[in-house]
Design a protein around this motif. Sequence first.
Motif, PDB file in Angstrom:
ATOM      1  N   LYS A 108       0.840  -1.196   0.000  1.00 20.15           N
ATOM      2  CA  LYS A 108       0.000   0.000   0.000  1.00 20.15           C
ATOM      3  C   LYS A 108       0.877   1.249   0.000  1.00 20.15           C
ATOM      4  O   LYS A 108       1.943   1.271   0.603  1.00 20.15           O
ATOM      5  CB  LYS A 108      -0.911  -0.032   1.230  1.00 20.15           C
ATOM      6  CG  LYS A 108      -2.110   0.873   1.151  1.00 20.15           C
ATOM      7  CD  LYS A 108      -3.087   0.552   2.281  1.00 20.15           C
ATOM      8  CE  LYS A 108      -4.378   1.313   2.097  1.00 20.15           C
ATOM      9  NZ  LYS A 108      -5.313   1.042   3.182  1.00 20.15           N
ATOM     10  N   ALA A 109       0.418   2.302  -0.654  1.00 14.57           N
ATOM     11  CA  ALA A 109       1.162   3.561  -0.719  1.00 14.57           C
ATOM     12  C   ALA A 109       1.220   4.215   0.664  1.00 14.57           C
ATOM     13  O   ALA A 109       0.253   4.169   1.432  1.00 14.57           O
ATOM     14  CB  ALA A 109       0.495   4.515  -1.708  1.00 14.57           C
ATOM     15  N   GLU A 111       1.100   7.288   1.640  1.00  9.68           N
ATOM     16  CA  GLU A 111       0.083   8.324   1.900  1.00  9.68           C
ATOM     17  C   GLU A 111      -1.234   7.694   2.344  1.00  9.68           C
ATOM     18  O   GLU A 111      -1.921   8.222   3.205  1.00  9.68           O
ATOM     19  CB  GLU A 111      -0.172   9.169   0.643  1.00  9.68           C
ATOM     20  CG  GLU A 111       1.043   9.834   0.049  1.00  9.68           C
ATOM     21  CD  GLU A 111       1.910   8.894  -0.793  1.00  9.68           C
ATOM     22  OE1 GLU A 111       1.387   8.119  -1.635  1.00  9.68           O
ATOM     23  OE2 GLU A 111       3.138   8.901  -0.580  1.00  9.68           O
TER      24      GLU A 111
END
Length: 118
Positions: A108-109, A111
């Motif tokens: 997952k990113a 941010e």
Amino acid sequence: MAEHKIYSFAFGDIYDAYVAKAERKERTESEVRELIQWMTGYDDDGLDEVRADGTTMREFFEKAPALNPARELVTGSICGVKIQELENPLMKLIRQLDKVIDELAKGKAMEKIKRSNA
């Protein structure tokens, strides 16, 4: 009722497990540190100190300089337990940290893990 044994685990041991999990999935120790610091407010020196001095998980969260309010946006299940349904505040913190490290390992990113757009 007896206290859950994870509360007395050394944070340094848990940290090492988090790093190993992330690195197995092509993520980095610096990303693990970033997430832990985001959630707890520890700086590099403070994090290194609690890793090295035998600080327990309970003490790690009790000493946390600034718990990030955005951590409350960390929901879902970890190990079959719904984070938002946990009543014990310490267990909830531990599971929230587990969840963000799990999301990191799943690619997952950053941010999104930090709930930046929430």
